[in-house]
Design an enzyme around this catalytic site. Structure first.
Site, PDB file in Angstrom:
ATOM      1  N   ASP A 441       0.688  -0.798  -0.292  1.00 31.73           N
ATOM      2  CA  ASP A 441       0.222   0.313  -0.099  1.00 31.73           C
ATOM      3  C   ASP A 441       0.939   0.662   0.264  1.00 31.73           C
ATOM      4  OD1 ASP A 441      -2.763   1.273   0.510  1.00 31.73           O
ATOM      5  OD2 ASP A 441      -1.516   2.375   2.421  1.00 31.73           O
ATOM      6  N   ASP A 484      -3.962   2.299  -4.423  1.00 31.90           N
ATOM      7  CA  ASP A 484      -2.852   2.720  -4.637  1.00 31.90           C
ATOM      8  C   ASP A 484      -2.736   1.393  -3.718  1.00 31.90           C
ATOM      9  OD1 ASP A 484      -4.509   2.976  -2.151  1.00 31.90           O
ATOM     10  OD2 ASP A 484      -2.935   4.137  -1.416  1.00 31.90           O
TER      11      ASP A 484
END
Length: 570
Positions: A441, A484
């Site tokens: 992440d 993301d």
């Protein structure tokens, strides 16, 4: 009377009798050829029209299904008053708008009744919420009817008075389990679609599409289209097949052929009908992907007029007058043998083979020209078929890639990675191997997007993707899981290799210096990584959940670091 006149009279009588027999046989043979050719031509034409229709629709249907499955749209449906969710949902809709062929979309929410729409001109930017659906408004009946029908996907030709457009609408239900949250999809400009798909440049060929009730959905004559048929109440007059076929017997035959085509979707069902007093062949196929029927009408008098064969009779009569004793030889050599080869050549074309080996070139007159016409036509049909198959193959491969590859990073997307994970888990169980999963992440990615704009945010995602690809082995797989978040699958992994790769990925991203802001200043990135080594017989959900827990542990520990699931469990 002298013998010569008698002989001449007898010859004339025999010639007349023979001519009558020849006329009858030639007529039957010609009609048989016409019927066989027409049936086979209809099959090819129907399949060709079916493919032409599906090519522009399949991609739009796939994108509409993805839009309807969007988590952001579902969140907005559950929380219609949340401004943040509204902005995220509109951003999601707009991203799909650029991918749709018509550059437009619509989303209708069942709970709030909100109807969102924007078009190719971005005309409604900032005003994507066009209006609120009202069950009392007849023009909104389509929405509530589709909700009641509870069909996952529906295609309908309908005008939208508020938006001022007439389109071929692709409607996909948004679901949360059994609950219907709304409808999402797109539309294709009806006039352009008819021009590219339905309108046929060949005289004597008419293609149309109807639904189960026989209501006409697509026709080059738009006055025959039954617009908004899904919203018409029972008893309302519909524009159906009855407008085309005057005879009740023809109407019943076509509807029976539709039922037969639905029962055998791989077959094209043909039936002869009368339209305007002229004989037509109707080829019918069920297009299961959109649940419509494709009907191609061939005007036999236009495509292959019977008078093409009339010259054969003159050839026979002349041959008999010149030499009655040579009649059979001339008949077989000039007509029957070439026509037999033409019939066999037709059979080869029907099987998709080159007819040249079966074509006998010894025919004369109209027969020879017919063979030449057929040879050229067969070559053109086979060439068109090969080109169509090649295009369909290319489009299918491109569509498959589009549905499995993230266009920004060129990594797998969530769907493609999910399929790969399931396959690798199954193989690992068979071969008693081990799989490792890393969940990445990008730290503070929202701040990058908000502070520097989406262009810098996109560049950051691409940088992370390149960093991942630079560190993994050729046979490992990486994917952009969404937003993301990234996922890396290691095959034949060990705990040491998994941990080492997790640390390398953190270091590689942190060391990257290519990312710049609008002023050209370097921006630093970091990623939090969670890893999990799959246990024997572990499920996919468990594998993802364990890696996700490790990721959150890495974030909780300060971000920019790696954490394995073993440490979390401990």
């Amino acid at each position: 009377m002298n013998l010569k006149p008698r002989f001449l009279l007898l010859t004339l009588v025999l010639a007349l009798i023979s001519s009558v027999g020849v006329w009858w046989s030639v007529r039957m043979l010609a009609e048989g050829i016409v019927e066989q050719w027409a049936v086979r031509y209809a099959e090819k034409q129907v399949l060709y029209d079916k493919s032409r229709t599906l090519q522009p629709l399949l991609r739009e249907i796939a994108l509409s299904r993805q839009l309807a499955a969007s988590s952001r749209l579902r969140e907005l449906a559950r929380h219609p008053g949340d401004a943040q969710r509204l902005r995220e949902a509109i951003a999601e809709m707009e991203s799909y708008r650029h991918n749709f062929g018509d550059k437009s979309y619509f989303v209708a929410m069942a709970g709030s009744g909100h109807y969102f729409h924007n078009n190719a001109a971005n005309e409604y930017a900032g005003r994507e919420l066009r209006y609120t659906l009202d069950p009392r408004d007849p023009s909104h009946a389509w929405f509530f009817d589709l909700i009641r029908m509870n069909r996952d996907m529906h295609i309908n030709v309908s005008p939208d008075a508020k938006l001022g457009v007439v389109k071929l609408w692709i409607d996909v239900l948004m679901r949360d389990g059994e609950q219907v949250l709304g409808i999402a999809g797109t539309g294709l400009d009806l006039s352009e679609f008819l021009r590219n798909v339905v309108e046929e440049g060949t005289p004597g060929i008419t293609s149309l599409f109807v639904d189960h009730a026989g209501a006409i959905q697509l026709h080059r004559d738009q006055t025959l289209i039954d617009f908004a048929s899904v919203s018409k109440r029972q008893g309302t007059q519909k524009k159906s097949l009855n407008l085309l076929f005057e005879r009740a017997a023809d109407q019943a035959a076509v509807r029976a052929a539709m039922r037969s085509a639905e029962a055998r979707p791989e077959k094209v069902v043909s039936v002869f009908v009368q339209i305007g007093g002229r004989r037509h062949l109707a080829g019918i196929a069920h297009v299961a992907e959109i649940d419509w029927y494709e009907i191609t009408l061939l005007d036999l008098d236009v495509l292959l007029p019977p008078h093409y064969f009339y010259g054969i009779l003159g050839l026979y009569i002349g041959s008999m007058l010149v030499a009655l004793l040579l009649f059979n030889l001339v008949l077989n050599r000039l007509v029957l043998t070439p026509l037999g080869s033409l019939d066999r050549a037709m059979a080869r074309v029907a099987d998709g083979q080159d007819p040249s080996p079966q074509l006998d070139r010894r025919g004369a007159g109209e027969v020879r020209r017919l063979i030449q016409h057929f040879g050229r036509m067969a070559s053109a049909v086979l060439q068109a078929r090969r080109e169509l198959e090649h295009k369909v193959s290319e489009r299918t491969a491109a569509l498959d890639r589009l549905t499995k590859i993230d266009p920004m990073t060129e990594l797998f997307n969530r769907r493609g990675m999910s399929e790969r994970l399931a396959a690798e888990l199954e193989r690992a169980r068979r071969e008693h191997g081990r799989l490792g999963l890393l969940w990445l992440d990008v730290d503070c990615f929202k701040a990058i997007n908000d502070g520097h704009g989406h262009a810098v945010g996109d560049a950051a995602l691409k940088l992370v993707a390149r960093s991942i690809q630079s560190q993994i082995r050729p046979y490992d797989v990486a994917a952009r899981w969404g937003g993301d978040e990234f996922v890396v699958l290691l095959q034949g992994a060990t705990a040491e290799a998994l941990d080492a790769l997790g640390e390398r990925l953190c270091a590689a991203v942190a060391a990257a210096t290519e990312l710049r802001d609008e002023q050209g200043h370097a921006l630093r990135l970091s990623v939090s990584v969670g890893g999990h080594l799959a246990l024997p017989q572990e499920s996919l959900d468990s594998l993802l959940n364990q890696a996700d827990r490790a990721l959150y542990a890495a974030k909780a520990a300060g971000r920019g670091r790696y954490c394995g699931s073993a440490a979390v469990t401990a």
